[in-house]
Design a protein around this motif. Structure first.
Motif, PDB file in Angstrom:
ATOM      1  N   GLY A 309       0.799  -1.213   0.000  1.00 19.70           N
ATOM      2  CA  GLY A 309       0.000   0.000   0.000  1.00 19.70           C
ATOM      3  C   GLY A 309       0.836   1.268   0.000  1.00 19.70           C
ATOM      4  N   TYR A 310       2.049   1.193   0.546  1.00 19.23           N
ATOM      5  CA  TYR A 310       2.938   2.360   0.588  1.00 19.23           C
ATOM      6  C   TYR A 310       3.765   2.497  -0.688  1.00 19.23           C
ATOM      7  N   ASP A 311       4.247   1.373  -1.210  1.00 16.75           N
ATOM      8  CA  ASP A 311       5.157   1.436  -2.364  1.00 16.75           C
ATOM      9  C   ASP A 311       5.027   0.145  -3.166  1.00 16.75           C
ATOM     10  N   PRO A 312       4.044   0.091  -4.089  1.00 14.20           N
ATOM     11  CA  PRO A 312       3.807  -1.160  -4.828  1.00 14.20           C
ATOM     12  C   PRO A 312       5.027  -1.659  -5.596  1.00 14.20           C
ATOM     13  N   GLU A 313       5.722  -0.773  -6.292  1.00 13.57           N
ATOM     14  CA  GLU A 313       6.838  -1.213  -7.127  1.00 13.57           C
ATOM     15  C   GLU A 313       7.922  -1.899  -6.302  1.00 13.57           C
ATOM     16  N   ARG A 314       8.159  -1.389  -5.094  1.00  8.48           N
ATOM     17  CA  ARG A 314       9.216  -1.956  -4.265  1.00  8.48           C
ATOM     18  C   ARG A 314       8.784  -3.259  -3.605  1.00  8.48           C
ATOM     19  N   TYR A 315       7.524  -3.325  -3.144  1.00 10.29           N
ATOM     20  CA  TYR A 315       7.140  -4.419  -2.254  1.00 10.29           C
ATOM     21  C   TYR A 315       6.310  -5.521  -2.911  1.00 10.29           C
ATOM     22  N   VAL A 316       5.811  -5.309  -4.129  1.00  6.92           N
ATOM     23  CA  VAL A 316       5.032  -6.372  -4.769  1.00  6.92           C
ATOM     24  C   VAL A 316       5.844  -7.654  -4.954  1.00  6.92           C
ATOM     25  N   PRO A 317       7.147  -7.590  -5.330  1.00  2.00           N
ATOM     26  CA  PRO A 317       7.896  -8.853  -5.469  1.00  2.00           C
ATOM     27  C   PRO A 317       7.888  -9.703  -4.198  1.00  2.00           C
ATOM     28  N   GLY A 318       8.133  -9.084  -3.046  1.00  3.16           N
ATOM     29  CA  GLY A 318       8.100  -9.836  -1.798  1.00  3.16           C
ATOM     30  C   GLY A 318       6.709 -10.338  -1.458  1.00  3.16           C
ATOM     31  N   TYR A 319       5.702  -9.516  -1.751  1.00  2.00           N
ATOM     32  CA  TYR A 319       4.311  -9.906  -1.506  1.00  2.00           C
ATOM     33  C   TYR A 319       3.951 -11.151  -2.312  1.00  2.00           C
ATOM     34  N   THR A 320       4.331 -11.170  -3.581  1.00  6.04           N
ATOM     35  CA  THR A 320       3.991 -12.330  -4.414  1.00  6.04           C
ATOM     36  C   THR A 320       4.707 -13.587  -3.933  1.00  6.04           C
ATOM     37  N   ARG A 321       5.934 -13.414  -3.444  1.00  2.19           N
ATOM     38  CA  ARG A 321       6.647 -14.595  -2.938  1.00  2.19           C
ATOM     39  C   ARG A 321       5.948 -15.173  -1.711  1.00  2.19           C
ATOM     40  N   SER A 322       5.475 -14.299  -0.823  1.00  2.00           N
ATOM     41  CA  SER A 322       4.757 -14.810   0.351  1.00  2.00           C
ATOM     42  C   SER A 322       3.447 -15.460  -0.050  1.00  2.00           C
ATOM     43  N   LEU A 323       2.762 -14.910  -1.067  1.00  2.00           N
ATOM     44  CA  LEU A 323       1.533 -15.534  -1.566  1.00  2.00           C
ATOM     45  C   LEU A 323       1.807 -16.935  -2.102  1.00  2.00           C
ATOM     46  N   ILE A 324       2.884 -17.061  -2.879  1.00  2.00           N
ATOM     47  CA  ILE A 324       3.212 -18.361  -3.474  1.00  2.00           C
ATOM     48  C   ILE A 324       3.500 -19.393  -2.395  1.00  2.00           C
ATOM     49  N   ASN A 325       4.272 -19.016  -1.401  1.00  6.42           N
ATOM     50  CA  ASN A 325       4.614 -19.985  -0.361  1.00  6.42           C
ATOM     51  C   ASN A 325       3.421 -20.334   0.521  1.00  6.42           C
ATOM     52  N   LEU A 326       2.540 -19.373   0.759  1.00  6.40           N
ATOM     53  CA  LEU A 326       1.307 -19.691   1.477  1.00  6.40           C
ATOM     54  C   LEU A 326       0.453 -20.653   0.653  1.00  6.40           C
ATOM     55  N   GLY A 327       0.397 -20.412  -0.649  1.00  5.31           N
ATOM     56  CA  GLY A 327      -0.339 -21.330  -1.517  1.00  5.31           C
ATOM     57  C   GLY A 327       0.209 -22.739  -1.462  1.00  5.31           C
ATOM     58  N   HIS A 328       1.548 -22.872  -1.474  1.00  5.34           N
ATOM     59  CA  HIS A 328       2.153 -24.209  -1.404  1.00  5.34           C
ATOM     60  C   HIS A 328       1.844 -24.874  -0.065  1.00  5.34           C
TER      61      HIS A 328
END
Length: 531
Positions: A309-328
């Motif tokens: 919410g503060y800085d999408p360009e910087r933090y989306v990569p980390g966000y997607t990685r956490s989503l992927i691992n939660l999915g697994h």
């Protein structure tokens, strides 16, 4: 500042005129004046104007070095480092590298000159270490990874020597050299080589923290987290978990020590904690401790969602990685309907990033497609999984062709996931093509890191041999199964308790194929004593 620039320009004009009449005496002060002018322009963010000053300074000193190399190398080397730094800042690393290389070679020459070699206060080793770090960073940016590793290893060696004489002055510089080396090795997918580097990095940061306030620093938290990740990647999961938990605790302590609510460290602390929680959850997932893995992963997703919410360009990569691992983790619990939205959202977000900046984000997009395809397979949608998986393989193949050292492991992983979808669909021809490519890729990978990739090669060879056998090609199966037995035997000899079953199965499968081609004596021998 404009008045100061005017003085610098006036000095350059004066020395330029004098140098025309007496170059030997006036080229050095001309070079110094040009460097002063260039640095002043850099301070004003006028980089394009600064470049000609540094180029002229280097050219002036090169004229002199032919007359007295020993005397003028000490002046040319720092001028070259200034030029390399400016070219890098201007986004011209292909031009910066030759400047850094020339500077490094000059500093190496100077380092063995008795006056500098025997002087414990000599500035040359420190300058050499700095130039090597910059050269390694630039080479890494150009995709010249092996050269980058060599430069950064040499930089770390130089820094170790300096630490031995003055640890207080040089420990932080050693940490920077080790961190650069760690980054390249980790990005290359060589955790076995990265591990001792990161272990040393953690030890250095513990010394720095003890020498300071005695409290954990942000750099120590990051290093301990990286050590935990690397232990996970080399399969030492039991050792990884306590380190990742320690890193999370360190982030909490670093946050508690913050006195300025607007400190730029706060974002880095939250990001580091979220990343470490993701890695902790991933490690617990790999250990089969899924009920323990889900809470840190859900917390990591929540942390990252706030940061995005503060800085999408910087933090989306980390966000997607956490989503992927939660999915697994959800998939591991059999919660495939909960897993699929996480994996699909991660792939969508990474696709958006890859469309904006393919060079930076295409690898992550390809990896997210691999995870999404696996989620589709687990959710009972193998047709969709094969489509997505093939797209992932195509992307990974393109990446590996451009930079095999970095992306062959990704191609191997993508092929393995696509293989599962084709097995579910019983597509023999497609399955065979994927398995043959997977074997080829793994043969290349073990040339780089045999210990890490040999288990994958053993699995791929066994699977390919079984497919050949199922297609009525026992002769081809024998050739592949022979190699598979060699790989399984290597693993068995290394850790018998972990690899006994794979080794015995490889012997049985090879024996069965040998019997089918009439080589019964060899088959009977294999079915005897496995020792």
């Amino acid at each position: 500042m404009e008045e100061q620039l005017g003085r610098y320009r006036e000095a350059v004009a004066v020395h330029r005129g004098l140098a025309e009449a007496d170059p030997e005496n006036h080229l050095p002060p001309l070079a110094h004046s040009l460097s002063d002018l260039g640095r002043a322009l850099i301070e004003l963010q006028r980089f394009d104007e600064a470049l000609p000053s540094f180029e002229e300074a280097v050219a002036a000193l090169r004229r002199l070095i032919g007359t007295d190399r020993g005397l003028h190398a000490l002046e040319l080397a720092p001028a070259l480092t200034d030029l390399g730094a400016l070219l890098s800042a201007l986004g011209r690393p292909d031009e910066a590298v030759p400047a850094w290389e020339e500077a490094v070679n000059l500093y190496r020459e100077l380092a063995v000159v008795p006056d500098y070699r025997d002087d414990p206060g000599s500035p040359i080793p420190d300058a050499l270490g700095s130039a090597l770090c910059e050269l390694g960073s630039a080479l890494n940016g150009l995709g010249r990874y092996e050269e980058a590793v060599a430069a950064l290893r040499e930089a770390a060696d130089v820094r170790r020597g300096l630490v031995a004489t003055d640890p207080e002055e040089h420990l932080l510089d050693l940490a920077r050299a080790l961190d650069g080396l760690r980054t390249v090795l980790s990005d290359l997918g060589r955790p076995g080589e990265a591990l001792p580097v990161i272990e040393e990095l953690v030890a250095v940061h513990r010394r720095l923290a003890d020498a300071g306030s005695g409290r954990p620093t942000l750099e120590l938290a990051i290093a301990v987290g990286e050590l935990g990740v690397t232990l996970m990647e080399v399969g030492r999961l039991d050792e990884a978990v306590p380190l990742l938990e320690e890193a999370v605790a360190f982030y909490d302590k670093v946050m508690a020590d913050q006195r300025d609510p607007y400190s730029p460290q706060i974002g880095a602390i939250h990001e580091g904690k979220a990343t470490t929680l993701t890695n902790l959850g991933l490690t617990l997932t790999r250990m089969g401790r899924l009920d323990e893995a889900v809470p840190p992963l859900e917390l990591a997703v929540a942390f990252h969602r706030v940061l995005v919410g503060y800085d999408p360009e910087r933090y989306v990569p980390g966000y997607t990685r956490s989503l992927i691992n939660l999915g697994h983790a959800f998939s591991g619990q059999g919660r495939h309907d909960d897993a699929l939205p996480q994996l699909q959202e991660a792939a969508r977000l990474r696709q958006e990033l890859a469309e904006l900046d393919p060079g930076r984000f295409m690898p992550d997009y390809a990896r997210s497609l691999v995870g999404f395809g696996m989620g589709l397979t687990n959710a009972g949608r193998p047709d969709d999984a094969a489509t997505i998986g093939q797209e992932a393989v195509n992307l990974c193949r393109q990446l590996a062709q451009a930079a095999p050292e970095r992306f062959l492991p990704d191609l191997a992983n993508a092929l393995g996931r696509l293989e599962v979808a084709h097995v579910r669909l019983e597509r023999s021809a497609d399955l065979l093509s994927v398995q043959e490519e997977a074997v080829t890729v793994h043969r290349e990978l073990i040339k780089v890191d045999k210990e890490h990739f040999l288990p994958g090669l053993a699995r791929c060879l066994s699977n390919l041999g079984l497919t050949y056998d199922g297609l009525g090609r026992p002769g081809d199966a024998v050739l592949v199964m022979n190699e598979a037995l060699w790989a399984h035997e290597q693993l068995f000899l290394r850790r018998p308790s972990d690899h006994m079953d794979g080794y015995l199965n490889a012997r049985r499968h090879l024996a069965a194929c040998l019997a089918k081609v009439g080589r019964h004596d060899e088959a009977a021998q294999l079915l005897g004593n496995p020792q």
